[in-house]
Design an enzyme around this catalytic site. Structure first.
Site, mmCIF file in Angstrom:
data_model
loop_
_atom_site.group_PDB
_atom_site.id
_atom_site.type_symbol
_atom_site.label_atom_id
_atom_site.label_comp_id
_atom_site.label_asym_id
_atom_site.label_seq_id
_atom_site.Cartn_x
_atom_site.Cartn_y
_atom_site.Cartn_z
ATOM 1 N N GLN A 20 8.478 26.391 15.016
ATOM 2 C CA GLN A 20 7.994 26.745 13.688
ATOM 3 C C GLN A 20 8.342 25.609 12.721
ATOM 4 O OE1 GLN A 20 8.694 30.886 12.537
ATOM 5 N NE2 GLN A 20 9.694 30.117 10.706
ATOM 6 N N ASP A 46 19.791 36.923 -1.234
ATOM 7 C CA ASP A 46 21.004 36.126 -1.105
ATOM 8 C C ASP A 46 22.171 36.733 -1.882
ATOM 9 O OD1 ASP A 46 19.644 34.434 0.574
ATOM 10 O OD2 ASP A 46 19.400 32.834 -0.898
ATOM 11 N N HIS A 105 21.828 31.174 5.325
ATOM 12 C CA HIS A 105 21.023 31.955 6.256
ATOM 13 C C HIS A 105 21.296 31.577 7.710
ATOM 14 C CE1 HIS A 105 18.051 31.791 2.681
ATOM 15 N NE2 HIS A 105 18.846 32.836 2.551
ATOM 16 N N ARG A 145 19.962 28.363 -2.318
ATOM 17 C CA ARG A 145 19.272 29.168 -1.301
ATOM 18 C C ARG A 145 20.182 29.238 -0.085
ATOM 19 N NH1 ARG A 145 13.365 29.696 -1.658
ATOM 20 N NH2 ARG A 145 12.602 28.559 -3.473
ATOM 21 N N LYS A 160 17.912 23.826 13.470
ATOM 22 C CA LYS A 160 17.063 23.462 12.336
ATOM 23 C C LYS A 160 17.203 21.972 12.079
ATOM 24 C CE LYS A 160 17.796 27.736 9.687
ATOM 25 N NZ LYS A 160 18.356 28.264 8.441
ATOM 26 N N ASN A 169 8.449 24.993 8.447
ATOM 27 C CA ASN A 169 8.334 25.583 7.113
ATOM 28 C C ASN A 169 8.465 24.492 6.058
ATOM 29 O OD1 ASN A 169 8.141 28.230 8.108
ATOM 30 N ND2 ASN A 169 10.352 28.395 8.220
ATOM 31 N N HIS A 213 23.208 28.212 7.109
ATOM 32 C CA HIS A 213 22.729 27.056 6.345
ATOM 33 C C HIS A 213 22.294 27.483 4.952
ATOM 34 C CE1 HIS A 213 19.349 24.488 4.925
ATOM 35 N NE2 HIS A 213 20.282 23.578 5.114
ATOM 36 N N ARG A 258 0.803 -1.219 0.000
ATOM 37 C CA ARG A 258 0.000 0.000 0.000
ATOM 38 C C ARG A 258 0.834 1.265 0.000
ATOM 39 N NH1 ARG A 258 -2.915 -0.876 5.430
ATOM 40 N NH2 ARG A 258 -0.767 -1.467 5.841
ATOM 41 N N TYR A 295 11.363 22.185 7.116
ATOM 42 C CA TYR A 295 12.278 22.675 8.143
ATOM 43 C C TYR A 295 11.561 22.717 9.482
ATOM 44 C CZ TYR A 295 15.189 25.090 4.554
ATOM 45 O OH TYR A 295 15.990 25.429 3.506
#
Length: 186
Positions: free
Chosen positions: A49, A171, A65, A62, A75, A51, A122, A26, A135
């Site tokens: 949080q 960035d 940060h 990306r 994270k 994301n 990161h 399945r 995240y």
């Protein structure tokens, strides 16, 4: 029985997490998070949080940060679809590995994630089209504490697998590391 393999990576506190898949004809079940097991890997706080991102084009970068104290965050970056080259940079001022980076390929097929402690920048590069990540953050987003490093900073010499593409305006605007960059003090 553990649902995760936890592998320590070269920079202290950074771990690669590999989920187990349990399935039948399945489909499958895979646990994304377990507080008891992740506490052993260094996640000793609540999730503030969550994301979810989609990056459409292969080669997109990306990051890099981070949030400055007192809003620094842990994270857990999990690849839900596709594959990325995930990069962390140690920006802890008093660390013996200050400004060293580590890159790790993570993919949805292998059920992989990277656990990143406070004190790291990161970023990632997509190795496939239509990459989805989730995240988990230990602290809520705080715009005034947001900061970043340039992913093509010659001081860092990050070896991205593909030419850097599709950098956001934000960035592209991160400054290069100079004598004034002292990292962060946790």
């Amino acid at each position: 029985m553990s649902r995760f393999e936890i592998h320590n990576l070269p920079l202290a506190g950074v771990s690669k997490i590999v989920r187990s898949f349990r399935g039948d004809e399945r489909g499958f079940l895979s646990r994304l998070y377990c507080s008891d097991e992740f506490e052993k890997a260094g996640w000793d706080t609540s999730i503030a949080q969550i994301n979810h991102t989609l990056t459409s084009e292969k080669g997109t970068v990306r990051g890099l940060h981070f949030q400055r104290p007192p809003y620094s965050e842990k994270k857990l970056v999990t690849c839900l679809h596709g594959e990325i080259w995930d990069v962390v940079v140690d920006i802890r001022r008093d660390s013996s590995t200050f400004l060293q980076w580590h890159g790790e390929k993570i993919s949805s097929e292998r059920g992989e994630a990277i656990l990143i402690p406070e004190g790291f920048a990161h970023g990632f590069q997509t190795l496939t089209d239509d990459v989805e990540l989730i995240y988990l953050h230990s602290a809520p987003y705080h715009p005034a504490s947001e900061d970043g490093l340039s992913p093509d900073d010659p001081e860092l010499r990050i070896k991205w697998p593909l030419p850097c593409a599709n950098l956001s305006k934000r960035d592209k605007g991160h400054p290069m590391i100079d004598e004034h960059f002292s990292g962060i003090k946790l």
